[in-house]
Design an enzyme around this catalytic site. Structure first.
Site, PDB file in Angstrom:
ATOM      1  N   LYS A 169       0.808  -1.262   0.070  1.00  0.00           N
ATOM      2  CA  LYS A 169       0.033   0.157  -0.031  1.00  0.00           C
ATOM      3  C   LYS A 169       1.054   1.300   0.045  1.00  0.00           C
ATOM      4  O   LYS A 169       1.395   1.569   0.850  1.00  0.00           O
ATOM      5  CB  LYS A 169      -0.680   0.118   1.217  1.00  0.00           C
ATOM      6  N   GLU A 244      10.211   1.786  10.245  1.00  0.00           N
ATOM      7  CA  GLU A 244      11.093   3.195  10.150  1.00  0.00           C
ATOM      8  C   GLU A 244      10.400   4.208  10.332  1.00  0.00           C
ATOM      9  O   GLU A 244       9.336   4.556   9.558  1.00  0.00           O
ATOM     10  CB  GLU A 244      11.681   2.976   8.694  1.00  0.00           C
ATOM     11  N   GLU A 378       9.416  17.275  14.267  1.00  0.00           N
ATOM     12  CA  GLU A 378      10.035  16.776  12.882  1.00  0.00           C
ATOM     13  C   GLU A 378       9.345  17.845  11.803  1.00  0.00           C
ATOM     14  O   GLU A 378       7.868  17.723  11.847  1.00  0.00           O
ATOM     15  CB  GLU A 378       9.680  15.314  12.353  1.00  0.00           C
TER      16      GLU A 378
HETATM   17  P1  NAD Z   1       2.494   8.941   7.325  1.00  0.00           P
HETATM   18  O1  NAD Z   1       2.661   8.123   8.420  1.00  0.00           O
HETATM   19  O2  NAD Z   1       1.325   9.801   7.094  1.00  0.00           O
HETATM   20  O3  NAD Z   1       1.998   7.724   6.227  1.00  0.00           O
HETATM   21  C1  NAD Z   1       2.926   6.799   5.597  1.00  0.00           C
HETATM   22  C2  NAD Z   1       2.042   5.591   5.212  1.00  0.00           C
HETATM   23  O4  NAD Z   1       1.417   5.375   6.286  1.00  0.00           O
HETATM   24  C3  NAD Z   1       1.055   6.131   4.169  1.00  0.00           C
HETATM   25  O5  NAD Z   1       0.884   4.954   3.207  1.00  0.00           O
HETATM   26  C4  NAD Z   1      -0.277   6.305   4.931  1.00  0.00           C
HETATM   27  O6  NAD Z   1      -1.305   5.973   4.275  1.00  0.00           O
HETATM   28  C5  NAD Z   1      -0.023   4.935   6.127  1.00  0.00           C
HETATM   29  N1  NAD Z   1      -0.577   5.279   7.036  1.00  0.00           N
HETATM   30  C6  NAD Z   1      -0.956   6.253   7.700  1.00  0.00           C
HETATM   31  N2  NAD Z   1      -1.781   6.272   8.801  1.00  0.00           N
HETATM   32  C7  NAD Z   1      -1.971   4.699   8.851  1.00  0.00           C
HETATM   33  C8  NAD Z   1      -2.527   4.045   9.930  1.00  0.00           C
HETATM   34  N3  NAD Z   1      -3.044   4.336  10.917  1.00  0.00           N
HETATM   35  N4  NAD Z   1      -2.281   2.696   9.934  1.00  0.00           N
HETATM   36  C9  NAD Z   1      -1.711   2.137   8.648  1.00  0.00           C
HETATM   37  N5  NAD Z   1      -1.064   3.021   7.819  1.00  0.00           N
HETATM   38  C10 NAD Z   1      -1.189   4.394   7.852  1.00  0.00           C
HETATM   39  O7  NAD Z   1       3.848   9.543   6.630  1.00  0.00           O
HETATM   40  P2  NAD Z   1       4.116  10.328   5.528  1.00  0.00           P
HETATM   41  O8  NAD Z   1       3.639  11.625   5.775  1.00  0.00           O
HETATM   42  O9  NAD Z   1       3.492   9.584   4.168  1.00  0.00           O
HETATM   43  O10 NAD Z   1       5.743  10.147   5.506  1.00  0.00           O
HETATM   44  C11 NAD Z   1       6.489  11.060   6.198  1.00  0.00           C
HETATM   45  C12 NAD Z   1       6.967  10.250   7.364  1.00  0.00           C
HETATM   46  O11 NAD Z   1       7.860   9.129   7.038  1.00  0.00           O
HETATM   47  C13 NAD Z   1       8.073  11.347   8.333  1.00  0.00           C
HETATM   48  O12 NAD Z   1       7.619  11.161   9.566  1.00  0.00           O
HETATM   49  C14 NAD Z   1       9.163  10.410   7.830  1.00  0.00           C
HETATM   50  O13 NAD Z   1      10.349  10.585   8.763  1.00  0.00           O
HETATM   51  C15 NAD Z   1       9.046   9.366   7.743  1.00  0.00           C
HETATM   52  N6  NAD Z   1       9.815   8.305   6.815  1.00  0.00           N
HETATM   53  C16 NAD Z   1      10.810   7.598   7.594  1.00  0.00           C
HETATM   54  C17 NAD Z   1      11.908   6.862   7.119  1.00  0.00           C
HETATM   55  C18 NAD Z   1      12.659   5.999   7.682  1.00  0.00           C
HETATM   56  O14 NAD Z   1      13.489   5.272   7.161  1.00  0.00           O
HETATM   57  N7  NAD Z   1      12.687   6.042   9.036  1.00  0.00           N
HETATM   58  C19 NAD Z   1      11.957   6.939   5.884  1.00  0.00           C
HETATM   59  C20 NAD Z   1      10.875   7.862   5.009  1.00  0.00           C
HETATM   60  C21 NAD Z   1       9.955   8.526   5.659  1.00  0.00           C
END
Ligand code: NAD
Length: 453
Positions: A169, A244, A378
């Site tokens: 997803k 992550e 962040e």
């Molecule tokens: P997000 O958490 O909003 O979304 C990430 C994914 O999770 C999306 O596919 C979203 O649809 C899904 N999601 C959201 N809520 C969910 C839930 N309740 N249950 C299951 N899935 C859910 O994050 P974003 O805005 O897409 O990405 C940015 C974030 O990702 C930042 O915090 C960044 O630091 C982090 N990130 C971390 C790494 C790492 O390697 N540590 C790498 C890239 C991004």
């Protein structure tokens, strides 16, 4: 491109979900079309396909899997520009970054999985035991938008290499590059059901995957907030969960002959990908006695950053991904001003001449203390907080004083000192002199990718 269909059991299939979402190009604020947002029924279909496929897919020989991944890699290479273009219009990465870093890193992940398969011992003896590595089963892969292909292939390549089957997803905010990956896997004839893709929101599709009894492991990358939800929803079915999450990484600058270079690179690295990297060094720690010099150098570097259309060659950083992200970053910049940090460069509002698109001025704050919100949260935009430190012990304390633990950076000349500090930092990755590359002129990063491509 099949934007409305999902890829389940080796076919593009329709969802009966009525919900749709516009894909917005962040550089133009215009819609590129819509995707369907799936539901629980779609997840059930994908889980059935992945479970059925697992019986045969997990039994494929190592040679067969190497051949399959090699074919995927060849097709990916041919379609590199399509991948890069999709990333560019999905999330606004400038074209040099989209191609040379964001897309090419996919080749590196595929190659790493192939190399690992060649050398990995699946079975070996230890004392009186035979230790055997088995594929876990069906894996749910949930990915964010900021490095969309990096996250997808760093999960998918080892998943397929190890004999697991997958349901992906991708982020609903940047779904196009995932659809190109799907086309590539389809052309490579990945066995039906071994790879499935469903678009949708985290709250519906992500939650349905995390709580599904037919999924054995969740691999999640995204915000800490969503990671907690995934872990909680996975607990009742005792899934393994790999996460992550976010970061607020410190960058300790030492006072030596590399001072100026370290600051310039630190600014570049923080701003790369418009500040939307989980491991960006967003808290720069500088010696108190040199703070004025540090501010001057940082501002002059920020002034070199060309913000603009991702399609133009001269652009160094593009827009942030969405209006929500734009508003969030603006709000945090205002909070920084209200908290009493010194705005050295950038600030509220769009850069001159960029009224259309979610563009943000590269922003530098000085006189930040580590209790301010801009030092703790962040921001995920081109915003750097510079925090003065008294001595090295104080710098280490500030660096570790965070609720995150993703990365930390140290920059300076004295190798022994750098190693000493590195051992005191509580973070998953420690970058010494920007060791993993990055920066707006990503020489090291490109070299690292070249090695694997
Ligand atoms: P997000 O958490 O909003 O979304 C990430 C994914 O999770 C999306 O596919 C979203 O649809 C899904 N999601 C959201 N809520 C969910 C839930 N309740 N249950 C299951 N899935 C859910 O994050 P974003 O805005 O897409 O990405 C940015 C974030 O990702 C930042 O915090 C960044 O630091 C982090 N990130 C971390 C790494 C790492 O390697 N540590 C790498 C890239 C991004």
């Amino acid at each position: 491109m099949q934007k409305h269909d999902f890829y389940i059991n080796g076919k593009w299939v329709k969802s009966d979900s009525p919900d749709e979402l516009h894909i917005i190009n962040p550089a133009t604020e215009k819609s590129l079309g819509t995707i369907k947002l799936g539901n629980r029924k779609d997840v059930d279909k994908a889980v059935n396909a992945a479970r059925n496929s697992f019986h045969s897919y997990s039994q494929l020989s190592v040679k067969h899997k190497i051949d399959l991944l090699t074919t995927i890699r060849e097709i990916y290479k041919r379609r590199l520009e399509d991948v890069a273009h999709a990333i560019q219009i999905d999330m606004g990465a400038p074209k040099h970054l989209a191609l040379n870093s964001q897309a090419k890193v996919g080749l590196a992940h595929l190659k790493a999985a192939i190399e690992a398969l060649k050398s990995h011992k699946t079975e070996y003896e230890y004392r009186d035991f035979i230790i055997r590595h088995e594929p876990i089963g069906v894996c749910g892969l949930i990915t964010p938008w900021n490095w969309p292909i990096n996250q997808i292939l760093s999960k998918l390549a080892p998943c397929l290499a190890s004999g697991c089957t997958a349901i992906l997803k991708p982020s609903e905010i940047a779904p196009l590059s995932a659809l190109v990956i799907c086309e590539i896997l389809d052309e490579a004839k990945v066995p039906a059901g071994a790879f499935n893709l469903i678009n949708g929101t985290g709250q519906i599709v992500g939650e349905a995957m995390s709580s599904h009894p037919g999924i054995d492991m969740m691999s999640f990358t995204g915000s800490t907030r969503a990671g907690i939800s995934v872990a909680k929803a996975s607990a009742d079915t005792v899934k393994r969960v790999s996460q992550e999450l976010g970061g607020k990484s410190a960058n300790i600058i030492l006072d030596d002959e590399l001072f100026e270079t370290s600051i310039r690179k630190g600014v570049q690295e923080c701003m790369e990908n418009t500040g939307q990297s989980c491991n960006s060094p967003t808290r720069m720690l500088v010696p108190f006695s040199r703070k004025k010099d540090a501010y001057e150098i940082a501002v002059s570097e920020a002034e070199n950053i060309i913000v603009g259309d991702p399609n133009e060659n001269r652009t160094i950083i593009g827009p942030v991904v969405s209006n929500i992200q734009f508003e969030k970053v603006q709000k945090l910049i205002q909070i920084g001003i209200d908290e009493g940090a010194r705005l050295l460069s950038g600030g509220i509002g769009k850069p001159n001449g960029l009224e259309e698109g979610y563009y943000i001025k590269p922003t530098i704050f000085g006189e930040v203390n580590n209790n301010m919100k801009i030092a703790r949260e962040e921001i995920f935009g081109p915003v750097l907080s510079i925090i003065p430190y008294k001595n090295i012990e104080n710098a280490i304390f500030i660096a570790n004083d965070t609720e995150y633990g993703l990365a930390a950076y140290i920059s300076g000349k004295d190798r022994e000192k750098l190693n000493f500090i590195a051992r005191k930092l509580r973070a998953g990755q420690i970058h010494i002199n920007y060791s993993s590359g990055g920066g707006l002129r990503p020489i090291w990063w490109i070299q690292a990718i070249r090695k694997w491509t």
